[in-house]
Design an enzyme around this catalytic site. Structure first.
Site, mmCIF file in Angstrom:
data_model
loop_
_atom_site.group_PDB
_atom_site.id
_atom_site.type_symbol
_atom_site.label_atom_id
_atom_site.label_comp_id
_atom_site.label_asym_id
_atom_site.label_seq_id
_atom_site.Cartn_x
_atom_site.Cartn_y
_atom_site.Cartn_z
ATOM 1 N N ASN A 1 0.845 -1.201 0.000
ATOM 2 C CA ASN A 1 0.000 0.000 0.000
ATOM 3 C C ASN A 1 0.879 1.250 0.000
ATOM 4 O O ASN A 1 2.097 1.163 0.011
ATOM 5 C CB ASN A 1 -0.952 -0.019 1.209
ATOM 6 C CG ASN A 1 -0.189 -0.080 2.508
ATOM 7 O OD1 ASN A 1 0.551 0.824 2.845
ATOM 8 N ND2 ASN A 1 -0.349 -1.192 3.240
ATOM 9 N N ASP B 1 -3.964 -6.134 4.963
ATOM 10 C CA ASP B 1 -5.001 -6.958 5.606
ATOM 11 C C ASP B 1 -5.082 -8.354 4.982
ATOM 12 O O ASP B 1 -5.607 -9.283 5.589
ATOM 13 C CB ASP B 1 -6.364 -6.276 5.478
ATOM 14 C CG ASP B 1 -6.445 -5.049 6.383
ATOM 15 O OD1 ASP B 1 -5.923 -5.125 7.513
ATOM 16 O OD2 ASP B 1 -7.008 -4.027 5.958
ATOM 17 N N LYS C 1 8.614 -17.192 -10.888
ATOM 18 C CA LYS C 1 7.858 -16.068 -11.462
ATOM 19 C C LYS C 1 6.704 -16.606 -12.319
ATOM 20 O O LYS C 1 6.913 -17.483 -13.161
ATOM 21 C CB LYS C 1 8.815 -15.225 -12.313
ATOM 22 C CG LYS C 1 8.160 -13.991 -12.876
ATOM 23 C CD LYS C 1 9.100 -13.232 -13.788
ATOM 24 C CE LYS C 1 8.288 -12.350 -14.697
ATOM 25 N NZ LYS C 1 9.034 -11.927 -15.873
ATOM 26 N N ASP D 1 -3.897 -9.980 12.670
ATOM 27 C CA ASP D 1 -4.085 -8.592 13.125
ATOM 28 C C ASP D 1 -3.166 -8.357 14.330
ATOM 29 O O ASP D 1 -3.430 -8.846 15.439
ATOM 30 C CB ASP D 1 -5.555 -8.340 13.491
ATOM 31 C CG ASP D 1 -5.808 -6.857 13.713
ATOM 32 O OD1 ASP D 1 -4.967 -6.187 14.349
ATOM 33 O OD2 ASP D 1 -6.858 -6.366 13.241
ATOM 34 N N ILE D 2 -2.086 -7.634 14.087
ATOM 35 C CA ILE D 2 -1.057 -7.447 15.122
ATOM 36 C C ILE D 2 -1.620 -6.664 16.310
ATOM 37 O O ILE D 2 -1.442 -7.033 17.475
ATOM 38 C CB ILE D 2 0.163 -6.704 14.519
ATOM 39 C CG1 ILE D 2 0.700 -7.479 13.321
ATOM 40 C CG2 ILE D 2 1.250 -6.481 15.571
ATOM 41 C CD1 ILE D 2 1.599 -6.687 12.412
ATOM 42 N N PHE E 1 -4.356 2.977 14.882
ATOM 43 C CA PHE E 1 -4.681 4.031 13.907
ATOM 44 C C PHE E 1 -5.846 3.544 13.055
ATOM 45 O O PHE E 1 -6.015 2.336 12.844
ATOM 46 C CB PHE E 1 -3.471 4.333 13.006
ATOM 47 C CG PHE E 1 -2.573 5.383 13.581
ATOM 48 C CD1 PHE E 1 -1.721 5.089 14.630
ATOM 49 C CD2 PHE E 1 -2.585 6.690 13.095
ATOM 50 C CE1 PHE E 1 -0.905 6.051 15.188
ATOM 51 C CE2 PHE E 1 -1.776 7.667 13.635
ATOM 52 C CZ PHE E 1 -0.931 7.352 14.685
ATOM 53 N N LYS F 1 -13.621 0.334 15.833
ATOM 54 C CA LYS F 1 -12.333 -0.367 15.946
ATOM 55 C C LYS F 1 -11.799 -0.310 17.374
ATOM 56 O O LYS F 1 -11.246 -1.275 17.889
ATOM 57 C CB LYS F 1 -11.298 0.247 14.994
ATOM 58 C CG LYS F 1 -11.480 -0.232 13.578
ATOM 59 C CD LYS F 1 -10.503 0.374 12.599
ATOM 60 C CE LYS F 1 -11.036 0.109 11.199
ATOM 61 N NZ LYS F 1 -10.322 0.800 10.157
ATOM 62 N N LYS G 1 -11.405 -3.994 18.918
ATOM 63 C CA LYS G 1 -10.038 -4.484 19.182
ATOM 64 C C LYS G 1 -9.630 -4.251 20.633
ATOM 65 O O LYS G 1 -8.490 -4.547 21.001
ATOM 66 C CB LYS G 1 -9.048 -3.794 18.237
ATOM 67 C CG LYS G 1 -9.293 -4.091 16.753
ATOM 68 C CD LYS G 1 -8.063 -3.776 15.921
ATOM 69 C CE LYS G 1 -8.394 -3.767 14.436
ATOM 70 N NZ LYS G 1 -7.201 -3.674 13.593
HETATM 71 N N1 CTP Z 1 -3.308 -3.412 12.077
HETATM 72 C C1 CTP Z 1 -2.491 -4.412 12.534
HETATM 73 N N2 CTP Z 1 -2.443 -5.614 11.893
HETATM 74 C C2 CTP Z 1 -3.183 -5.840 10.785
HETATM 75 C C3 CTP Z 1 -4.008 -4.817 10.311
HETATM 76 C C4 CTP Z 1 -4.051 -3.619 10.966
HETATM 77 O O1 CTP Z 1 -1.808 -4.212 13.531
HETATM 78 N N3 CTP Z 1 -3.106 -7.000 10.174
HETATM 79 C C5 CTP Z 1 -3.390 -2.148 12.802
HETATM 80 C C6 CTP Z 1 -2.844 -0.951 12.087
HETATM 81 O O2 CTP Z 1 -1.482 -0.736 12.396
HETATM 82 C C7 CTP Z 1 -3.729 0.169 12.599
HETATM 83 C C8 CTP Z 1 -5.064 -0.516 12.782
HETATM 84 O O3 CTP Z 1 -4.768 -1.886 12.994
HETATM 85 O O4 CTP Z 1 -3.308 0.618 13.854
HETATM 86 C C9 CTP Z 1 -5.946 -0.380 11.591
HETATM 87 O O5 CTP Z 1 -7.088 -1.150 11.810
HETATM 88 P P1 CTP Z 1 -7.786 -1.961 10.639
HETATM 89 O O6 CTP Z 1 -9.060 -2.468 11.200
HETATM 90 O O7 CTP Z 1 -6.922 -2.969 10.041
HETATM 91 O O8 CTP Z 1 -8.002 -0.837 9.606
HETATM 92 P P2 CTP Z 1 -8.157 -1.050 8.088
HETATM 93 O O9 CTP Z 1 -7.009 -1.822 7.538
HETATM 94 O O10 CTP Z 1 -8.362 0.290 7.497
HETATM 95 O O11 CTP Z 1 -9.404 -2.006 8.053
HETATM 96 P P3 CTP Z 1 -10.892 -1.825 7.533
HETATM 97 O O12 CTP Z 1 -10.818 -2.322 6.158
HETATM 98 O O13 CTP Z 1 -11.673 -2.691 8.456
HETATM 99 O O14 CTP Z 1 -11.232 -0.375 7.652
#
Ligand code: CTP
Length: 410
Positions: free
Chosen positions: A210, A279, A289, A306-307, A323, A337, A341
């Site tokens: 991203n 995600d 390849k 999800d960390i 965030f 969120k 979480k």
């Molecule tokens: N995060 C994480 N591990 C993941 C995904 C996200 O630690 N695999 C953390 C990011 O660092 C951030 C927060 O979770 O602090 C973002 O939440 P998330 O729900 O993943 O947001 P989006 O990716 O925008 O998800 P959504 O599509 O549900 O809006």
């Protein structure tokens, strides 16, 4: 009011005629409530006796790296851990060179390498020695390492010269020590920050990722360091230089980031997840390849761990901040969120708005917690980072958390 109550100051004295001022410095620091322990280099003992410093500090004075008399021969580690600040006053040209070179051949230089506490040097030397290109280069390097400078002052010198190189007066040094502690609101805390994107490989040449630049996370790491924290920065692939004084762990994928976070989390007081973690990742990783064909290609994706949620679900989680980057319904989704979480706090920002958010120097944040929230208007990410940390520490303390190092829980 005693502004340095219970602060542990490790005073390093090196070989300079100005060492005679160190005795007065110790007295004034103690008057402000500080506990002071003294390390002297061999050269310093030629200018002032350890006995003088021992009498004034009320503590034994350390002069040897390897001292067979002490119990553990680990003095340098114990002193490094004890210190809230290592203050080297006077700091000679030779000692600055030694520090810049990372030497560890005496007790003071070894403690400087071993400590997490802020290091401050108050140089004292002849003005030509101060101006010498080698000294100036050493000072630049020390600043890059995050070492602070008090002075030197300009004026008449013991050698008869008039110029820059005088040690600041003890009262001026004490004022500056107080200032450092006022801005060190994260001293004693271990802050872990994730930053940047992650990459999820499809085959040896392609990946999913991203637009995250990592700037917000790096700015938070830098501000936390400046506020006195021990900082670990776990970063996905970014084009940013490392932050001085911050432990940088470079990772690639979401799984790598999770492993890096979980192996360190036990000693963390504040966890800030600023990374834009992918995600999803391809369900299958191709070892070769993938060649193109006329037909369309479909890739099946699976969820990454999800960390943030994993950390927040620990039996004794640190103060956990996430965030949320959204293109619509910012506050509603962010609050969802926060609750889902089980976070202590979430910092929400718009994405897809020109000039802020992803890959930009600026951002604006809505910071939310269970009972409230605050809006931080558009500003440079470095400025926002400092504001965010101040809000975090207020909430942290209101929630009755205690940093690991202070509570002694590890
Ligand atoms: N995060 C994480 N591990 C993941 C995904 C996200 O630690 N695999 C953390 C990011 O660092 C951030 C927060 O979770 O602090 C973002 O939440 P998330 O729900 O993943 O947001 P989006 O990716 O925008 O998800 P959504 O599509 O549900 O809006």
């Amino acid at each position: 009011m005693n502004t340095l109550t219970d602060k542990h100051i490790l005073l390093g004295i090196t070989g300079s005629i100005a060492a005679y001022k160190s005795a007065d410095l110790v007295r004034r620091l103690r008057e402000q409530g500080a506990q002071v322990q003294v390390i002297m280099t061999a050269a310093a003992t030629a200018f002032i006796t350890p006995l003088t410093l021992q009498s004034i500090s009320g503590q034994p004075v350390y002069t040897q790296l390897l001292d067979a008399v002490t119990e553990s021969a680990m003095e340098h580690i114990e002193l490094a851990r004890w210190a809230d600040m290592v203050l080297i006053a006077p700091a000679s040209a030779d000692f600055l060179a030694k520090l810049a070179g990372g030497h560890a051949d005496d007790l003071l230089s070894t403690v400087c390498l071993a400590t997490n506490a802020p290091i401050v040097v108050a140089p004292a030397m002849n003005s030509f020695m101060w101006q010498a290109p080698a000294t100036q280069e050493n000072c630049q390097r020390l600043q890059q390492y995050g070492i602070k400078f008090f002075g030197p002052a300009t004026g008449s010198q013991a050698c008869g010269e008039v110029g820059k190189g005088r040690l600041l007066e003890p009262n001026e040094l004490v004022d500056q020590v107080q200032e450092v502690f006022q801005t060190q609101f994260l001293a004693g805390y271990h802050v872990l920050v994730t930053a940047g994107p992650t990459r999820e490989d499809i085959d040896p040449v392609r990946f999913i990722s991203n637009r995250s630049s990592g700037r917000m996370g790096y700015a938070i790491a830098q501000s936390a360091k400046m506020a006195g924290a021990q900082v670990t920065l776990i970063s996905g692939p970014v084009a940013l230089p490392p932050v001085a004084g911050v432990q940088l762990i470079s990772v690639y994928s979401a799984q790598d980031m999770l492993t890096a976070v979980m192996t360190r989390i036990a000693t963390v007081d504040i966890f800030i997840a600023a990374a834009a973690v992918a995600d999803y990742r391809p369900s299958q990783l191709f070892s070769h390849k993938i060649k193109k064909y006329d037909a369309d290609w479909q890739i099946t994706l699976e969820r990454t761990p999800d960390i943030l949620a994993t950390v927040a679900a620990l039996p004794h989680p640190p103060f956990t901040v996430g965030f949320a980057a959204e293109t619509d319904n910012l506050l509603e989704y962010a609050r969802e969120k926060l609750q889902q979480k089980q976070l202590n706090m979430i910092a929400a920002n718009w994405v897809g708005v020109a000039g802020i958010g992803f890959d930009s120097e600026k951002n604006a944040l809505n910071v939310l917690w269970a009972e409230g929230g605050i809006e931080l208007p558009c500003a440079a990410k470095t400025e926002l980072a400092g504001q965010l940390l101040e809000i975090i520490i207020q909430q942290y303390q209101q929630n009755g958390y205690l940093p690991h190092q202070k509570s002694g829980s590890y």
